[in-house]
Design an enzyme around this catalytic site. Structure first.
Site, PDB file in Angstrom:
ATOM      1  NE  ARG A  18      17.248  12.753  -0.139  1.00 45.88           N
ATOM      2  CZ  ARG A  18      16.237  12.801  -1.001  1.00 45.88           C
ATOM      3  NH1 ARG A  18      16.132  13.808  -1.825  1.00 45.88           N
ATOM      4  NH2 ARG A  18      15.358  11.841  -1.032  1.00 45.88           N
ATOM      5  NE  ARG A  22      20.004  15.280  -6.881  1.00 41.82           N
ATOM      6  CZ  ARG A  22      18.753  15.208  -7.324  1.00 41.82           C
ATOM      7  NH1 ARG A  22      18.511  15.135  -8.603  1.00 41.82           N
ATOM      8  NH2 ARG A  22      17.757  15.245  -6.475  1.00 41.82           N
ATOM      9  NE  ARG A  31      24.870   7.843  -7.989  1.00 48.06           N
ATOM     10  CZ  ARG A  31      23.688   8.383  -8.264  1.00 48.06           C
ATOM     11  NH1 ARG A  31      23.105   9.149  -7.397  1.00 48.06           N
ATOM     12  NH2 ARG A  31      23.071   8.112  -9.389  1.00 48.06           N
ATOM     13  CG  ASP A  67      15.901   6.123  -1.791  1.00 45.58           C
ATOM     14  OD1 ASP A  67      16.148   7.341  -1.870  1.00 45.58           O
ATOM     15  OD2 ASP A  67      14.762   5.659  -1.957  1.00 45.58           O
ATOM     16  CE1 TYR A 152       7.775   8.308  -4.351  1.00 48.57           C
ATOM     17  CE2 TYR A 152       8.254   7.769  -2.063  1.00 48.57           C
ATOM     18  CZ  TYR A 152       8.303   8.661  -3.123  1.00 48.57           C
ATOM     19  OH  TYR A 152       8.875   9.889  -2.950  1.00 48.57           O
TER      20      TYR A 152
HETATM   21  O1  CP3 Z   1      21.698  12.597   3.178  1.00 50.01           O
HETATM   22  C1  CP3 Z   1      20.670  11.964   3.481  1.00 50.01           C
HETATM   23  O2  CP3 Z   1      19.631  12.511   3.922  1.00 50.01           O
HETATM   24  C2  CP3 Z   1      20.720  10.448   3.430  1.00 50.01           C
HETATM   25  C3  CP3 Z   1      20.302   9.851   2.227  1.00 50.01           C
HETATM   26  C4  CP3 Z   1      18.841   9.760   1.830  1.00 50.01           C
HETATM   27  C5  CP3 Z   1      18.487   9.608   0.473  1.00 50.01           C
HETATM   28  N1  CP3 Z   1      17.155   9.347   0.388  1.00 50.01           N
HETATM   29  C6  CP3 Z   1      19.435   9.681  -0.650  1.00 50.01           C
HETATM   30  C7  CP3 Z   1      18.917  10.059  -1.963  1.00 50.01           C
HETATM   31  C8  CP3 Z   1      17.670   9.658   2.565  1.00 50.01           C
HETATM   32  C9  CP3 Z   1      17.476   9.800   4.068  1.00 50.01           C
HETATM   33  C10 CP3 Z   1      16.606   9.390   1.647  1.00 50.01           C
HETATM   34  C11 CP3 Z   1      15.224   9.139   2.053  1.00 50.01           C
HETATM   35  C12 CP3 Z   1      14.149   9.283   1.057  1.00 50.01           C
HETATM   36  N2  CP3 Z   1      14.119   8.803  -0.226  1.00 50.01           N
HETATM   37  C13 CP3 Z   1      12.899   9.865   1.342  1.00 50.01           C
HETATM   38  C14 CP3 Z   1      12.505  10.424   2.668  1.00 50.01           C
HETATM   39  C15 CP3 Z   1      13.115  11.773   2.895  1.00 50.01           C
HETATM   40  C16 CP3 Z   1      12.492  12.896   2.123  1.00 50.01           C
HETATM   41  O3  CP3 Z   1      13.201  13.519   1.333  1.00 50.01           O
HETATM   42  O4  CP3 Z   1      11.288  13.179   2.314  1.00 50.01           O
HETATM   43  C17 CP3 Z   1      12.123   9.795   0.173  1.00 50.01           C
HETATM   44  C18 CP3 Z   1      10.725  10.319  -0.013  1.00 50.01           C
HETATM   45  C19 CP3 Z   1      12.893   9.107  -0.810  1.00 50.01           C
HETATM   46  C20 CP3 Z   1      12.511   8.753  -2.203  1.00 50.01           C
HETATM   47  C21 CP3 Z   1      13.409   9.462  -3.136  1.00 50.01           C
HETATM   48  N3  CP3 Z   1      14.677   9.001  -3.464  1.00 50.01           N
HETATM   49  C22 CP3 Z   1      13.215  10.718  -3.770  1.00 50.01           C
HETATM   50  C23 CP3 Z   1      11.968  11.555  -3.683  1.00 50.01           C
HETATM   51  C24 CP3 Z   1      14.395  10.999  -4.479  1.00 50.01           C
HETATM   52  C25 CP3 Z   1      14.744  12.262  -5.231  1.00 50.01           C
HETATM   53  C26 CP3 Z   1      14.636  12.115  -6.688  1.00 50.01           C
HETATM   54  C27 CP3 Z   1      15.386  13.270  -7.371  1.00 50.01           C
HETATM   55  O5  CP3 Z   1      16.284  12.963  -8.162  1.00 50.01           O
HETATM   56  O6  CP3 Z   1      15.079  14.435  -7.091  1.00 50.01           O
HETATM   57  C28 CP3 Z   1      15.266   9.924  -4.283  1.00 50.01           C
HETATM   58  C29 CP3 Z   1      16.642   9.796  -4.811  1.00 50.01           C
HETATM   59  C30 CP3 Z   1      17.699  10.128  -3.838  1.00 50.01           C
HETATM   60  N4  CP3 Z   1      17.773   9.604  -2.584  1.00 50.01           N
HETATM   61  C31 CP3 Z   1      18.827  10.961  -4.057  1.00 50.01           C
HETATM   62  C32 CP3 Z   1      19.602  10.915  -2.892  1.00 50.01           C
HETATM   63  C33 CP3 Z   1      20.929  11.563  -2.642  1.00 50.01           C
HETATM   64  C34 CP3 Z   1      19.143  11.682  -5.347  1.00 50.01           C
HETATM   65  C35 CP3 Z   1      19.751  10.692  -6.253  1.00 50.01           C
HETATM   66  C36 CP3 Z   1      20.664  11.312  -7.258  1.00 50.01           C
HETATM   67  O7  CP3 Z   1      21.788  11.711  -6.879  1.00 50.01           O
HETATM   68  O8  CP3 Z   1      20.283  11.345  -8.432  1.00 50.01           O
END
Ligand code: CP3
Length: 352
Positions: A18, A22, A31, A67, A152
């Protein structure tokens, strides 16, 4: 890439799960007005967001901004990402009939045309890494493991204990197996598209596998993870001096201390370790033969620098018990993290 292949490096390479997201003001700015999944499917935006932490922190790898639910969305599943919450399904997959309806979508329909925005974003990123003078910085592709995606799909959204998914695997093993096989092929195709377009390594995120007992993991999750990885097993990438090498595969989950060997055995080259288990103990469980990635506690990023510095030195010391080590966090960068701390951490590690 050399560390992923088991060769200990003089300076331990470092990147952060990540790292794109954010915690970066330039990410939040880009974004504005674009939904998460739309950003992922916009090649220009996805590529630019991927590059932001490379420019700012000088990390040793880029991780593709996307994602885990993107291949589901591309397959036609009604899924969205709700800010501050995570993936939410329009219609959860709860019954054998739901599974039959979902799996009637042929994973082969996810072809090059469907993955075009992903491939385009990867190609742009690899080209741009060269332009910004980071041409030797690899791009890591990723996908969600079938269990985490199925969690999910069945729950319909984020869950603490994934109880509906864990019930389904026992209550209707045939429906569960069909769901897992389908998910494996869909997520495997997503990973393959990224590697074919130029990603140098692949990370499989089984974030929620830690909810499973070892027995359940081996019986109900591992076979589908192995199946997902067969989609990239045959792929190789060129190396200047040595011809070609197969694409290194990293496998990561949260709270998976009891599953490390099983997670390696599905076909991973590197095991990602979360912050709950010290790296030397993780390496011992892996027979001291497997490169490890991890495992700075994200909570300590916000502690005073001397506390963080001592923690990082401890992680690096424990990492020496594995054949090689790629420094990372034990889970993702928290959104509140001061990015200056991450930059300082990279400089510190590179200075050792
Ligand atoms: O920088 C990186 O690591 C690459 C980008 C990345 C994202 N999601 C971007 C993202 C990666 C590798 C993921 C994988 C992902 N997505 C996982 C596996 C990794 C982990 O964290 O365990 C999982 C479980 C998800 C599902 C998911 N997508 C979640 C739980 C969330 C967070 C929700 C939140 O707002 O807290 C997302 C959204 C997400 N994916 C964001 C990002 C940057 C946040 C989106 C935003 O900016 O609002």
């Amino acid at each position: 890439m050399r560390a992923y292949q088991g060769a200990r490096q003089q300076t331990t390479p470092v990147w952060f799960m990540r790292q794109a997201g954010r915690s970066l003001p330039e990410y939040r700015e880009l974004r504005v007005g674009t939904r998460m999944l739309d950003a992922c499917l916009n090649p220009e935006l996805a590529s630019e967001i991927t590059l932001q932490p490379v420019r700012r922190h000088g990390v040793d790898a880029a991780i593709f901004f996307s994602d885990i639910v993107i291949p589901l969305r591309l397959a036609g599943v009604d899924v969205d990402i709700v800010a501050g919450k995570g993936p939410v399904l329009g219609k959860p997959i709860r019954t054998a009939a739901d599974v039959a309806e979902l799996t009637s979508i042929d994973p082969a329909s996810l072809d090059a045309t469907v993955f075009a925005p992903i491939a385009e974003a990867v190609r742009r990123t690899v080209t741009e890494l060269e332009t910004i003078g980071a041409g030797d910085t690899p791009l890591i592709g990723f996908a969600g493991a079938p269990f985490t995606l199925a969690a999910y799909l069945v729950e319909g959204g984020p869950s603490k204990d994934h109880i509906r998914a864990r019930t389904l695997m026992h209550a209707d093993p045939a429906a569960w197996a069909a769901l897992m096989d389908w998910t494996a092929d869909v997520t495997g195709a997503f990973l393959r598209a990224q590697v074919l377009a130029g990603a140098s390594a692949a990370q499989l995120f089984d974030s929620w596998a830690g909810a499973l007992s070892l027995d359940d993991y081996e019986q109900y999750a591992a076979p589908a993870s192995a199946r997902a990885l067969t989609h990239v097993r045959d792929l190789a990438y060129p190396v200047a001096a040595a011809g070609v090498r197969s694409v290194p595969i990293v496998h990561f989950g949260v709270g998976t201390g009891e599953l490390l060997t099983a997670m390696h055995d599905v076909g991973a080259d590197v095991v990602g370790i979360d912050y709950r288990i010290p790296l030397d103990e993780a390496s011992r469980r892996l027979g001291h033969t497997v490169p490890v990635q991890g495992n700075i506690d994200p909570a300590i990023l916000d502690a005073p620098w001397p506390v963080l510095e001592a923690h990082v030195l401890d992680v690096l010391e424990r990492g020496k018990s594995a054949p090689s080590h790629v420094l990372n966090l034990g889970h993702g960068v928290p959104p509140e993290t001061d990015p200056a701390v991450l930059t300082r951490l990279v400089e510190f590690v590179h200075g050792i």
